[in-house]
Scaffold this motif. Sequence first.
Motif, short mmCIF file in Angstrom:
data_model
loop_
_atom_site.label_atom_id
_atom_site.label_comp_id
_atom_site.label_asym_id
_atom_site.label_seq_id
_atom_site.Cartn_x
_atom_site.Cartn_y
_atom_site.Cartn_z
N ASN A 52 -19.77 -0.01 3.19
CA ASN A 52 -19.93 -0.40 1.79
C ASN A 52 -18.59 -0.54 1.08
O ASN A 52 -18.40 -1.45 0.27
N ALA A 53 -17.67 0.38 1.40
CA ALA A 53 -16.35 0.29 0.78
C ALA A 53 -15.66 -1.00 1.20
O ALA A 53 -15.02 -1.68 0.38
N LYS A 55 -17.15 -3.75 1.90
CA LYS A 55 -17.78 -4.84 1.14
C LYS A 55 -17.15 -4.99 -0.24
O LYS A 55 -16.92 -6.10 -0.70
N TRP A 56 -16.87 -3.87 -0.88
CA TRP A 56 -16.25 -3.93 -2.22
C TRP A 56 -14.85 -4.54 -2.14
O TRP A 56 -14.47 -5.35 -2.97
N HIS A 57 -14.11 -4.11 -1.12
CA HIS A 57 -12.77 -4.68 -0.94
C HIS A 57 -12.86 -6.19 -0.73
O HIS A 57 -12.10 -6.97 -1.31
N GLU A 59 -15.19 -8.19 -1.62
CA GLU A 59 -15.59 -8.85 -2.87
C GLU A 59 -14.36 -9.08 -3.76
O GLU A 59 -14.20 -10.17 -4.33
N ASN A 60 -13.48 -8.09 -3.85
CA ASN A 60 -12.26 -8.26 -4.65
C ASN A 60 -11.38 -9.38 -4.09
O ASN A 60 -10.77 -10.13 -4.84
N ILE A 66 -7.29 -9.54 -7.01
CA ILE A 66 -6.05 -8.82 -6.68
C ILE A 66 -4.94 -9.78 -6.26
O ILE A 66 -5.21 -10.90 -5.82
N VAL A 74 -4.92 -4.12 0.98
CA VAL A 74 -6.38 -4.01 1.04
C VAL A 74 -6.88 -4.35 2.45
O VAL A 74 -7.75 -3.67 2.99
N SER A 77 -6.38 -1.49 4.55
CA SER A 77 -7.36 -0.46 4.25
C SER A 77 -8.71 -0.80 4.90
O SER A 77 -9.40 0.08 5.43
N ASN B 14 -12.04 5.63 -0.25
CA ASN B 14 -12.66 4.37 0.18
C ASN B 14 -13.21 3.55 -0.99
O ASN B 14 -13.07 2.34 -1.03
N PHE B 15 -13.90 4.25 -1.89
CA PHE B 15 -14.55 3.57 -3.00
C PHE B 15 -13.64 3.45 -4.21
O PHE B 15 -13.72 2.48 -4.96
N GLU B 17 -10.48 2.92 -4.40
CA GLU B 17 -9.50 1.83 -4.32
C GLU B 17 -10.06 0.50 -4.81
O GLU B 17 -9.51 -0.07 -5.75
N PRO B 18 -11.13 -0.01 -4.20
CA PRO B 18 -11.63 -1.31 -4.67
C PRO B 18 -12.15 -1.26 -6.11
O PRO B 18 -12.00 -2.22 -6.86
N TYR B 25 -8.26 -5.23 -12.99
CA TYR B 25 -8.32 -6.68 -13.17
C TYR B 25 -9.02 -7.03 -14.48
O TYR B 25 -8.65 -7.95 -15.19
N GLY B 115 -21.63 1.45 -3.69
CA GLY B 115 -21.48 0.68 -2.45
C GLY B 115 -22.57 -0.35 -2.29
O GLY B 115 -22.30 -1.51 -2.04
N LEU B 119 -19.81 -5.03 -6.72
CA LEU B 119 -18.83 -4.69 -7.73
C LEU B 119 -19.07 -5.49 -9.01
O LEU B 119 -18.90 -5.00 -10.10
#
Lengths: 267, 144
Positions: A52-53, A55-57, A59-60, A66, A74, A77, B14-15, B17-18, B25, B115, B119
């Motif tokens: 899931n983390a 996925k968020w990265h 998405e950014n 970024i 990223v 990471s 993990n969470f 950071e994004p 932003y 998650g 986002l």
Amino acid sequence: MQKTDIPQSDLLQKVLQLEKENSKLRKQLEQVEKAKIEYLQNVSHQLVAPLNAMKWHIENLTEQRISIERARKVLRSIYSQATIAVHLAKNFRLMSNLEGDQSLVSLKEPLQEINLQRLLVNLADDFQPLAWEQSIKIVMVDEKFDRSPSVLAIKPLISQVFSNIIENAVKYSDGDSIISLTGKYMQSSNLFAVSIANRGIPLTKEHQEKLFTRGFRSEEAKSKYPPGTGFGLYIAKKIAEIHKGAIQAEAIDGQVVFTVTLPAKVS
Amino acid sequence: MNTKTILLIDDEQNFLEPLTDALQYEGYKVLKARTGQEALQILEKEKVDLVTIDIMLDPGKNLKEQTNSHATGLFLCKEIRRKYPTVSAFCLSVISEIETIQKIESLGIKFIRKGETSLRKVLELLRSELTGIAFSTDYLKKKE
């Protein structure tokens, strides 16, 4: 038909006793089922979280939230989270194998000649990005690591021994600290010993042995890092034993030192 | 412009950071707390407009007597509602126990599944809470 002469009161007694035993067994079974469910939930959480983390990265990245410079970090990471997810998945596979078959027969592959220095350099590389997040450095000094001899082992299994120890060291070390890897060949016993030292949660006498029991996690460990199954070191010990090796934990100068000894390959 | 301050109470890097990347932003000032104790210290000192609270969290030394790592977030939800009733609060966690979620929501704190919620959706929820405008500025910014 044969006539039985057991008095009714005795029969009743017997029935009551059986009922009691039955209910006791039922309770035990319920507990086992509960533990199993908790374990599966824990496993799924641990595997799903890094995905899931990621996925968020991603998405950014796709939404261009970024900078390009940040994007490089990223991506690193994401790579390190993928490494962790793979590492965990391997542990769970080993665990499910161990539950049914203590000797891991089903996973036994032919032994391979392994240079532990090279293996550990690769593992250190895998875990370094994660360690950096807490300013932890994984260090292997050439002079403190005997290059030879090699050991004979099942590579994916032995690799999991060290990755479990290194992953723990990364999780439980103090920020801004060093994890050091050393390797020593002991000619008299023909054993190769790898030590992984870190500074973090202190090791007490009471926990020295308990650390390697199935599912054990100290209160300090749970507090510092709530998720976790307590299987990593148990798996490491089992694998070391399959290789006729050993694993131990010691407190030395305020550090926790894990040492894995394996028979060296006699050339 | 946004100059609102958001405090993220979470120990999962993990969470964090994004989420931090996305919030920065959007123009928010982002503060982070890794333990329950740290969170309460920051809230005492800083002016915070919104907090996100994880549930499974190290309580920190001072709070060890009052809660444990499985319930620190719930403890914080109650504390924050009691001490800082005007601060907007969201629970951002992976927990699935319906009873805990109900307890959190009964305090007037919205639950977002960390998650699994995109986002974009998280940003929208926070923005609408802070400004009453229910969309993300992603589209607007790209046109600039």
